[in-house]
Design an enzyme around this catalytic site. Structure first.
Site, PDB file in Angstrom:
ATOM      1  N   ARG A 162       0.770  -1.229   0.021  1.00  0.00           N
ATOM      2  CA  ARG A 162      -0.094  -0.142  -0.030  1.00  0.00           C
ATOM      3  C   ARG A 162       0.764   1.260   0.291  1.00  0.00           C
ATOM      4  O   ARG A 162       0.220   2.329  -0.137  1.00  0.00           O
ATOM      5  CB  ARG A 162      -1.059   0.131   1.244  1.00  0.00           C
ATOM      6  CG  ARG A 162      -2.048  -1.121   0.959  1.00  0.00           C
ATOM      7  CD  ARG A 162      -2.924  -1.430   1.988  1.00  0.00           C
ATOM      8  NE  ARG A 162      -2.570  -2.724   2.794  1.00  0.00           N
ATOM      9  CZ  ARG A 162      -2.916  -3.103   3.890  1.00  0.00           C
ATOM     10  NH1 ARG A 162      -3.745  -1.921   4.586  1.00  0.00           N
ATOM     11  NH2 ARG A 162      -2.420  -4.162   4.319  1.00  0.00           N
TER      12      ARG A 162
ATOM     13  N   GLU B 229       3.318 -11.194  13.864  1.00  0.00           N
ATOM     14  CA  GLU B 229       2.809 -11.712  14.990  1.00  0.00           C
ATOM     15  C   GLU B 229       3.154 -13.183  15.344  1.00  0.00           C
ATOM     16  O   GLU B 229       3.560 -13.570  16.393  1.00  0.00           O
ATOM     17  CB  GLU B 229       1.328 -11.804  14.934  1.00  0.00           C
ATOM     18  CG  GLU B 229       0.382 -11.783  16.237  1.00  0.00           C
ATOM     19  CD  GLU B 229      -0.918 -11.470  16.111  1.00  0.00           C
ATOM     20  OE1 GLU B 229      -1.469 -11.196  14.752  1.00  0.00           O
ATOM     21  OE2 GLU B 229      -1.776 -11.791  16.884  1.00  0.00           O
TER      22      GLU B 229
HETATM   23  O1  LIG Z   1       3.526  -1.736  11.511  1.00  0.00           O
HETATM   24  P1  LIG Z   1       3.586  -3.382  11.353  1.00  0.00           P
HETATM   25  O2  LIG Z   1       2.836  -4.024  12.371  1.00  0.00           O
HETATM   26  O3  LIG Z   1       4.578  -3.939  10.666  1.00  0.00           O
HETATM   27  O4  LIG Z   1       2.204  -3.371  10.205  1.00  0.00           O
HETATM   28  C1  LIG Z   1       2.059  -2.448   9.206  1.00  0.00           C
HETATM   29  C2  LIG Z   1       2.437  -3.099   7.866  1.00  0.00           C
HETATM   30  O5  LIG Z   1       0.904  -3.965   7.646  1.00  0.00           O
HETATM   31  C3  LIG Z   1       0.430  -3.834   6.361  1.00  0.00           C
HETATM   32  O6  LIG Z   1       0.737  -4.378   5.389  1.00  0.00           O
HETATM   33  P2  LIG Z   1       0.806  -6.033   5.199  1.00  0.00           P
HETATM   34  O7  LIG Z   1       2.068  -6.689   5.803  1.00  0.00           O
HETATM   35  O8  LIG Z   1      -0.392  -6.377   5.744  1.00  0.00           O
HETATM   36  O9  LIG Z   1       1.071  -6.347   3.728  1.00  0.00           O
HETATM   37  P3  LIG Z   1       0.136  -5.609   2.299  1.00  0.00           P
HETATM   38  O10 LIG Z   1       0.341  -4.122   2.411  1.00  0.00           O
HETATM   39  O11 LIG Z   1       0.837  -6.465   1.287  1.00  0.00           O
HETATM   40  O12 LIG Z   1      -1.321  -6.284   2.436  1.00  0.00           O
HETATM   41  C4  LIG Z   1       0.383  -2.358   6.292  1.00  0.00           C
HETATM   42  O13 LIG Z   1       0.412  -1.861   4.901  1.00  0.00           O
HETATM   43  C5  LIG Z   1       1.991  -2.059   6.687  1.00  0.00           C
HETATM   44  O14 LIG Z   1       2.773  -2.370   5.737  1.00  0.00           O
HETATM   45  N1  LIG Z   2      -5.815  -3.033  11.519  1.00  0.00           N
HETATM   46  C1  LIG Z   2      -5.295  -3.091  10.316  1.00  0.00           C
HETATM   47  N2  LIG Z   2      -5.637  -2.656   8.885  1.00  0.00           N
HETATM   48  C2  LIG Z   2      -5.062  -2.521   7.981  1.00  0.00           C
HETATM   49  N3  LIG Z   2      -3.961  -2.918   7.718  1.00  0.00           N
HETATM   50  C3  LIG Z   2      -3.111  -3.475   8.783  1.00  0.00           C
HETATM   51  N4  LIG Z   2      -1.957  -4.078   8.952  1.00  0.00           N
HETATM   52  C4  LIG Z   2      -1.524  -4.342  10.054  1.00  0.00           C
HETATM   53  N5  LIG Z   2      -2.756  -4.021  10.937  1.00  0.00           N
HETATM   54  C5  LIG Z   2      -3.806  -3.513   9.954  1.00  0.00           C
END
Ligand SMILES: O=P(O)(O)OC[C@H]1O[C@H](OP(=O)(O)OP(=O)(O)O)[C@H](O)[C@@H]1O
Ligand SMILES: Nc1ncnc2[nH]cnc12
Length: 257
Positions: free
Chosen positions: A143, A180
Site C-alpha cells: 500500500r 505476530e
Molecule cells: O507496523 P506493522 O505491524 O509492521 O504493520 C504495518 C504493515 O502491515 C500492512 O501491510 P501487510 O504486511 O499487511 O502487507 P500488504 O500491504 O502487502 O497487504 C501495512 O500496509 C503495513 O505495511
Molecule cells: N488493522 C489493520 N488494518 C489494515 N492494515 C493493517 N496492517 C496491520 N494491521 C492492520
C-alpha cells in the site's frame, strides 16, 4: 461537514512542539461512515455499517489527528483544524474481523474511491515535504506503492520500492522483521539509493512498527539519511511509534487497533 466542525470545536490544547487534534467518538465515526455511504463514497459498506452499529459499544474511540515528533521549524506543520483531515478519516472504511477475528481492518481502498480525499491525502504530504531536499521516497509494498509515487513526483524525488521477498529481479539487500507469528523480509535493489541521500519512508499504516523499522534499517545500512516516516494511519495501542525510537513519524489519522 458535521464531523469537521466537531473536529475543530473539540481540539485539545497541545504542547507547543506537537500537534494533536480531535476525537471522533464511535458514534460520530459511524455517522460519518453513514454519511459517506449515503453520498455514494462507500458503495459496498452497508453490511459493515450494520455490523458496526451492532458492535459500536465494542469499538474504541477513533481519533483523527495530525501527530508530529519533530519540531515545527524542521517541517511544515499542518493546521490542526484543516478540514481535509476529517474527510480523509471519514473516507477510510473500517472492517471488523478481517482478515481474522478481532482485527479492525483499516481499508484505504475506499479512500482511493474518493478523488477529493485521495488528492488531499497526497497534498498534505507534499505540503510537508516539498523543499526539504528529500531525494528518495521509499514506499513499502503493497500500500506504500499507492501513496509514495505521487508524493515522489510532486516533490521531485525518485521512488524506490521496498518489496516483499523474491519480487525484485536485480541484486537486492534485505532486512528481516518480526510478525505476530514468524518473520518476514523486505528487499531493495542494490544501487537504487546512494550513501548521503535523504529519504522519506511511506506506508499506508503503522501498527507494531516492525515493517517501518526494517525499511529504516535497510536504508541506513547503505548510508541513507531517513529524514522521516509518514503514514496515512497510525494504530494506537500497538506501540509502533515507540518502536521507531527517535525517528520522526508523521501521520494523518489515528485509529484504534
Ligand atoms: O507496523 P506493522 O505491524 O509492521 O504493520 C504495518 C504493515 O502491515 C500492512 O501491510 P501487510 O504486511 O499487511 O502487507 P500488504 O500491504 O502487502 O497487504 C501495512 O500496509 C503495513 O505495511
Ligand atoms: N488493522 C489493520 N488494518 C489494515 N492494515 C493493517 N496492517 C496491520 N494491521 C492492520
Amino acid at each position: 461537514m458535521e464531523a469537521a466542525s466537531n473536529l475543530s470545536s473539540s481540539l485539545p490544547l497541545s504542547p507547543s512542539r506537537y500537534r494533536t487534534t480531535a476525537v471522533l467518538t464511535p458514534h460520530q465515526r459511524i455517522a460519518s461512515l453513514s454519511t459517506a455511504a449515503a453520498a455514494g463514497a462507500l458503495p459496498s459498506c452497508r453490511t459493515h455499517l450494520a455490523r458496526l452499529h451492532q458492535r459500536r459499544s465494542a469499538i474504541l474511540p477513533l481519533r483523527c489527528n495530525v501527530r508530529e515528533t519533530v519540531p515545527d521549524q524542521e517541517m511544515a506543520s499542518i493546521d490542526v483544524e484543516d478540514p481535509r483531515i476529517a474527510k480523509i478519516a471519514k473516507a477510510i472504511r473500517v472492517i471488523p474481523d478481517f482478515p481474522k477475528p478481532g482485527i479492525l481492518f483499516q481499508d484505504i481502498t475506499t479512500l482511493l474511491l474518493d478523488t477529493k480525499a485521495f488528492r488531499d491525502t497526497i497534498d498534505l504530504f507534499v505540503e510537508r515535504y516539498r523543499g526539504k531536499d528529500i531525494t528518495v521516497v521509499a514506499g513499502i509494498e503493497a500500500r506504500g506503492f499507492i501513496f509514495g509515487p505521487p508524493i515522489a513526483l510532486a516533490i521531485g524525488a525518485k521512488f524506490v520500492p521496498m518489496r516483499k521477498p523474491k519480487k525484485l529481479p536485480g541484486e537486492v539487500i534485505s532486512e528481516e522483521y518480526s510478525l505476530e507469528y514468524g518473520t518476514d523480509k523486505i528487499e531493495m535493489h542494490v544501487g537504487a539509493v546512494e550513501a548521503g541521500e535523504r529519504a522519506l519512508v511511506i506506508d499506508d499504516l503503522i501498527a507494531t512498527g516492525g515493517t517501518l523499522c526494517a525499511a529504516i534499517r535497510l536504508l541506513e545500512r547503505v548510508g541513507v539519511d531517513v529524514v522521516e516516516c509518514a503514514c496515512v494511519i497510525e494504530l494506537h495501542g500497538l506501540k509502533g511509534r515507540e518502536r521507531l525510537g527517535d525517528k520522526p513519524l508523521f501521520v494523518l489519522v489515528n485509529a484504534a487497533a
